[in-house]
Design a protein around this motif. Sequence first.
Motif, PDB file in Angstrom:
ATOM      1  N   THR A  82       0.840  -1.192   0.000  1.00  0.00           N
ATOM      2  CA  THR A  82       0.000   0.000   0.000  1.00  0.00           C
ATOM      3  C   THR A  82       0.877   1.245   0.000  1.00  0.00           C
ATOM      4  OG1 THR A  82      -0.098   0.208   2.411  1.00  0.00           O
ATOM      5  CG2 THR A  82      -1.707  -1.277   1.359  1.00  0.00           C
ATOM      6  N   LYS A  83       0.237   2.415  -0.033  1.00  0.00           N
ATOM      7  CA  LYS A  83       0.980   3.672  -0.045  1.00  0.00           C
ATOM      8  C   LYS A  83       1.873   3.822   1.186  1.00  0.00           C
ATOM      9  CE  LYS A  83      -2.286   6.330  -2.848  1.00  0.00           C
ATOM     10  NZ  LYS A  83      -3.186   7.509  -2.926  1.00  0.00           N
ATOM     11  N   ALA A  86       5.536   3.022   0.651  1.00  0.00           N
ATOM     12  CA  ALA A  86       6.345   3.834  -0.269  1.00  0.00           C
ATOM     13  C   ALA A  86       7.756   4.096   0.250  1.00  0.00           C
ATOM     14  CB  ALA A  86       5.633   5.147  -0.577  1.00  0.00           C
ATOM     15  N   TYR A 108       0.242   4.025  -9.610  1.00  0.00           N
ATOM     16  CA  TYR A 108       1.015   5.232  -9.878  1.00  0.00           C
ATOM     17  C   TYR A 108       1.713   5.769  -8.638  1.00  0.00           C
ATOM     18  CZ  TYR A 108      -1.178   4.911 -14.410  1.00  0.00           C
ATOM     19  OH  TYR A 108      -1.576   4.457 -15.645  1.00  0.00           O
ATOM     20  N   TRP A 109       1.173   5.518  -7.452  1.00  0.00           N
ATOM     21  CA  TRP A 109       1.874   5.964  -6.245  1.00  0.00           C
ATOM     22  C   TRP A 109       3.204   5.246  -6.101  1.00  0.00           C
ATOM     23  CZ3 TRP A 109       3.481   2.467  -2.727  1.00  0.00           C
ATOM     24  CH2 TRP A 109       2.814   1.232  -2.623  1.00  0.00           C
ATOM     25  N   SER A 112       5.652   6.566  -8.716  1.00  0.00           N
ATOM     26  CA  SER A 112       6.176   7.876  -8.330  1.00  0.00           C
ATOM     27  C   SER A 112       7.218   7.746  -7.225  1.00  0.00           C
ATOM     28  CB  SER A 112       5.033   8.783  -7.868  1.00  0.00           C
ATOM     29  OG  SER A 112       5.522  10.080  -7.572  1.00  0.00           O
ATOM     30  N   ALA A 113       6.954   6.894  -6.238  1.00  0.00           N
ATOM     31  CA  ALA A 113       7.934   6.693  -5.164  1.00  0.00           C
ATOM     32  C   ALA A 113       9.269   6.229  -5.742  1.00  0.00           C
ATOM     33  CB  ALA A 113       7.410   5.680  -4.152  1.00  0.00           C
ATOM     34  N   THR A 171       2.627  13.787  -8.862  1.00  0.00           N
ATOM     35  CA  THR A 171       3.396  12.545  -8.820  1.00  0.00           C
ATOM     36  C   THR A 171       4.186  12.383 -10.111  1.00  0.00           C
ATOM     37  OG1 THR A 171       1.438  11.344  -9.619  1.00  0.00           O
ATOM     38  CG2 THR A 171       1.847  11.320  -7.240  1.00  0.00           C
ATOM     39  N   THR A 173       5.183   9.952 -12.719  1.00  0.00           N
ATOM     40  CA  THR A 173       4.759   8.630 -13.178  1.00  0.00           C
ATOM     41  C   THR A 173       5.610   8.060 -14.304  1.00  0.00           C
ATOM     42  OG1 THR A 173       3.130   9.671 -14.646  1.00  0.00           O
ATOM     43  CG2 THR A 173       2.388   9.014 -12.453  1.00  0.00           C
ATOM     44  N   ASP A 189      -4.670  12.797  -8.305  1.00  0.00           N
ATOM     45  CA  ASP A 189      -4.376  11.413  -7.927  1.00  0.00           C
ATOM     46  C   ASP A 189      -4.752  10.473  -9.061  1.00  0.00           C
ATOM     47  OD1 ASP A 189      -4.142   8.912  -6.797  1.00  0.00           O
ATOM     48  OD2 ASP A 189      -5.025   9.483  -4.881  1.00  0.00           O
ATOM     49  N   ASP A 191      -4.355   7.403  -9.338  1.00  0.00           N
ATOM     50  CA  ASP A 191      -4.888   6.122  -8.868  1.00  0.00           C
ATOM     51  C   ASP A 191      -6.353   6.206  -8.477  1.00  0.00           C
ATOM     52  OD1 ASP A 191      -2.578   4.304  -8.937  1.00  0.00           O
ATOM     53  OD2 ASP A 191      -1.720   5.655  -7.443  1.00  0.00           O
ATOM     54  N   GLU A 192      -6.879   7.424  -8.264  1.00  0.00           N
ATOM     55  CA  GLU A 192      -8.239   7.575  -7.751  1.00  0.00           C
ATOM     56  C   GLU A 192      -9.137   8.444  -8.619  1.00  0.00           C
ATOM     57  OE1 GLU A 192      -9.349   5.982  -5.185  1.00  0.00           O
ATOM     58  OE2 GLU A 192      -7.465   5.163  -4.402  1.00  0.00           O
TER      59      GLU A 192
END
Length: 429
Positions: A82-83, A86, A108-109, A112-113, A171, A173, A189, A191-192
């Motif tokens: 999960t986020k 990260a 995508y989170w 980006s991390a 972010t 990507t 976001d 992802d959302e």
Amino acid sequence: MTIDGCTFLTGFERFLEENRADAAWIDRIADAFEQAGGVGSLTNAAIGGVTDDELVRDVQRLFATGLTPTEVAAMWTDLGLTKEDAPDLALLPTSVLTVLGNLEGAPYWARSAANVAVLDRRIASAQHFLDDLDRPDRVYSAAARKDAADLSALESIKASLNPNGRKGPRTLTVLSADHPPLAAVSIGDLDEATNVTWAVPGMGANTCSMTDWTDAAQNVYSEQAKAVPLGRGSTNAAVAWMGYEAPPVPPASAAVFGSDFAKAGGEKLAASIMGLDATRAVTMPTVNVLGHSYGTTTASYALTTEGVHVDSFTAIASAGIPDSIHGADEIHADAVYAGQAEVVKPIIEHWSGDEWAAVGRDFSTDHHQDPTAPEFGATSFGADGDPGLEPVRYHGVHTWYGGGYLDENTQSLQNVAYATTGQPELLTK
């Protein structure tokens, strides 16, 4: 810290050549030190975290040859990350993060991390190299030397991640290993969001000016938020997609009059769109593509690729839709829109309208079509000003005096927002 007479960071490449068996372990420790700023010390717990191979092995399974984005997305779900994970992902070896950051099907989170960690390391490496140019005893890799040459692009990408008080999280990507790197910054976001817009730039675009293209995408994001009626429950994301190599501005090259760059870029854009389809399959958003100038040519190739379909395609200041596409109905989009400011004479009538879009079409070898022409079949909209809204007075999207296609308070930007939020009835002529 010294190993075999080599300083830990600056003698890294030489040490690896002599001790390949320890390369993987040292890569992770070096990355951890670099994350810590390259100075001081790390706790045993921190070192233990990056030397634990389990997370590395789990992530590397996603890199298996032949996996589709859909298969990657399914495998990622099985990982259960999960986020909150990260920070742990950001400590993985650079070689792993470089692949993960551009892996279609991964959330995508996580991308980006990975990309931000790699970006920071590349900037640090370039700066160390430049700081030590007068130190012949220092040893740096070829990659560090190339990153030093790309430092302005890397720093522009880094700066583009700073919203400067404007709404919408950002972010990273996409961050490629090219020189200069390709990149994509999402505002909102990814992802959302329930509405996603890919913004594709035209000739001369590169990551040395990533902040400019991200600012233009930010304007789209902000205008979309204004255009969507309250209570509709929509959230948006705009992707400043600098994910292809755009042709140089003439007279440096005449490539903009051909389609080689557009075809290559179209393949990459198509892959990105299909990656979104896989990543967001359970909660699929409305998907839009916005192209500017030669970006409309590039997007057209992407949107005639088998397996690619979007809700809308909007072309502004088109340098020409490929001749092989005979009309809007051949583009894989539910709706096709096009905007063009008044055509004016190049140089003679500078800053009074669009002086270059028609040149791109008229002198091209294979992309002559104007998407605003009635026979093409797109829904056209105005860009020459409307009561309370400014006209476009230049071919670009973002200008210091506010006359670009995506500048605030322009008729063009407002119409782009309506087109990309499914409100064609509000378009002004």
